[in-house]
Design a protein around this motif. Structure first.
Motif, mmCIF file in Angstrom:
data_model
loop_
_atom_site.group_PDB
_atom_site.id
_atom_site.type_symbol
_atom_site.label_atom_id
_atom_site.label_comp_id
_atom_site.label_asym_id
_atom_site.label_seq_id
_atom_site.Cartn_x
_atom_site.Cartn_y
_atom_site.Cartn_z
ATOM 1 N N UNK A 296 -2.730 0.165 8.472
ATOM 2 C CA UNK A 296 -3.573 -0.953 8.057
ATOM 3 C C UNK A 296 -4.312 -1.510 9.270
ATOM 4 N N UNK A 297 -5.424 -2.148 8.982
ATOM 5 C CA UNK A 297 -6.187 -2.848 10.006
ATOM 6 C C UNK A 297 -6.778 -4.076 9.323
ATOM 7 N N UNK A 298 -6.800 -5.183 10.026
ATOM 8 C CA UNK A 298 -7.335 -6.401 9.438
ATOM 9 C C UNK A 298 -8.242 -7.129 10.406
ATOM 10 N N UNK A 299 -9.159 -7.905 9.831
ATOM 11 C CA UNK A 299 -10.010 -8.786 10.622
ATOM 12 C C UNK A 299 -10.016 -10.156 9.951
ATOM 13 N N UNK B 25 -9.526 4.403 10.093
ATOM 14 C CA UNK B 25 -8.476 3.407 9.865
ATOM 15 C C UNK B 25 -8.814 2.049 10.422
ATOM 16 N N UNK B 26 -10.113 1.771 10.597
ATOM 17 C CA UNK B 26 -10.535 0.501 11.197
ATOM 18 C C UNK B 26 -11.702 -0.114 10.439
ATOM 19 N N UNK B 27 -11.770 -1.437 10.546
ATOM 20 C CA UNK B 27 -12.936 -2.173 10.074
ATOM 21 C C UNK B 27 -14.002 -2.145 11.163
ATOM 22 N N UNK C 86 0.851 -1.173 0.000
ATOM 23 C CA UNK C 86 0.000 0.000 0.000
ATOM 24 C C UNK C 86 0.897 1.236 0.000
ATOM 25 N N UNK C 87 0.503 2.284 -0.720
ATOM 26 C CA UNK C 87 1.258 3.538 -0.703
ATOM 27 C C UNK C 87 0.332 4.676 -0.330
ATOM 28 N N UNK C 88 0.777 5.504 0.611
ATOM 29 C CA UNK C 88 0.051 6.702 1.007
ATOM 30 C C UNK C 88 0.756 7.914 0.422
ATOM 31 N N UNK C 89 0.099 8.608 -0.503
ATOM 32 C CA UNK C 89 0.672 9.830 -1.065
ATOM 33 C C UNK C 89 0.725 10.926 -0.008
ATOM 34 N N UNK C 90 -0.219 10.913 0.912
ATOM 35 C CA UNK C 90 -0.248 11.902 1.991
ATOM 36 C C UNK C 90 0.999 11.798 2.860
ATOM 37 N N UNK C 91 1.369 10.588 3.246
ATOM 38 C CA UNK C 91 2.541 10.371 4.103
ATOM 39 C C UNK C 91 3.814 10.132 3.295
ATOM 40 N N UNK C 92 3.665 9.748 2.020
ATOM 41 C CA UNK C 92 4.826 9.430 1.195
ATOM 42 C C UNK C 92 5.540 8.174 1.643
ATOM 43 N N UNK D 144 -5.657 2.895 5.268
ATOM 44 C CA UNK D 144 -6.030 4.304 5.229
ATOM 45 C C UNK D 144 -4.822 5.124 4.789
ATOM 46 N N UNK D 145 -4.935 5.787 3.634
ATOM 47 C CA UNK D 145 -3.862 6.673 3.172
ATOM 48 C C UNK D 145 -3.792 7.924 4.036
#
Length: 140
Positions: free
Chosen positions: A91-94, A128-130, A44-50, A85-86
């Motif tokens: 990340x969050x997983x279930x 940022x959560x499910x 995953x890549x977040x452009x906001x955080x780079x 969440x960018x």
């Protein structure tokens, strides 16, 4: 006699046609997330955080669905739902039990949703959560 008229704005747009388009969605909202699937890994890549974030897949784990839009990306495997969440660069997983069959999946804007036979799942880029809820099933 016909006279053609090109507005200054249209002329500017036409003259800039050779430049690559920016990653902006149709409604003018920038796309801040990228998703890549490679063997045994989801990137995953977040452009906001780079920043890139990597999630390792288990042996035998298969990708069932994937999608990315605006500030959210999500992957559904045969074992889990992974959301990214960018905005928050997290990340969050279930976990998804073996008997929880995927019925539908959608990623749009800041939200990813999935319906299984048992639950409705939603991932929010803002939190940022499910979140999940048991579905009503007649005859249970």
């Amino acid at each position: 006699m016909t006279r053609s008229f090109v507005s200054p704005v249209l002329a500017l747009v036409l003259s800039l046609g050779g430049f690559a388009p920016s990653p902006v969605l149709a409604d003018g909202v920038p796309n801040n997330v990228a998703l890549h699937i490679i063997p045994r890994e989801v990137l995953f890549f977040s452009a906001t955080a780079g920043v890139w974030t990597s999630v390792r897949l288990d042996a035998g784990e298969r990708i069932l669905q994937r999608g990315a839009d605006t500030n959210v990306a999500a992957v559904i495997t045969n074992q889990r739902a992974i959301g990214f969440s960018a905005l928050l660069n997290l990340t969050h997983e279930i976990r998804l039990p073996d008997d929880e069959t995927l019925e539908t999946f959608k990623v749009e804007g800041n939200v990813a949703t999935a319906l299984t036979r048992r639950r409705a799942l939603g991932f929010s880029a803002a939190s940022g959560k499910w979140a999940d809820v048991e579905r009503f099933q007649p005859g249970r």
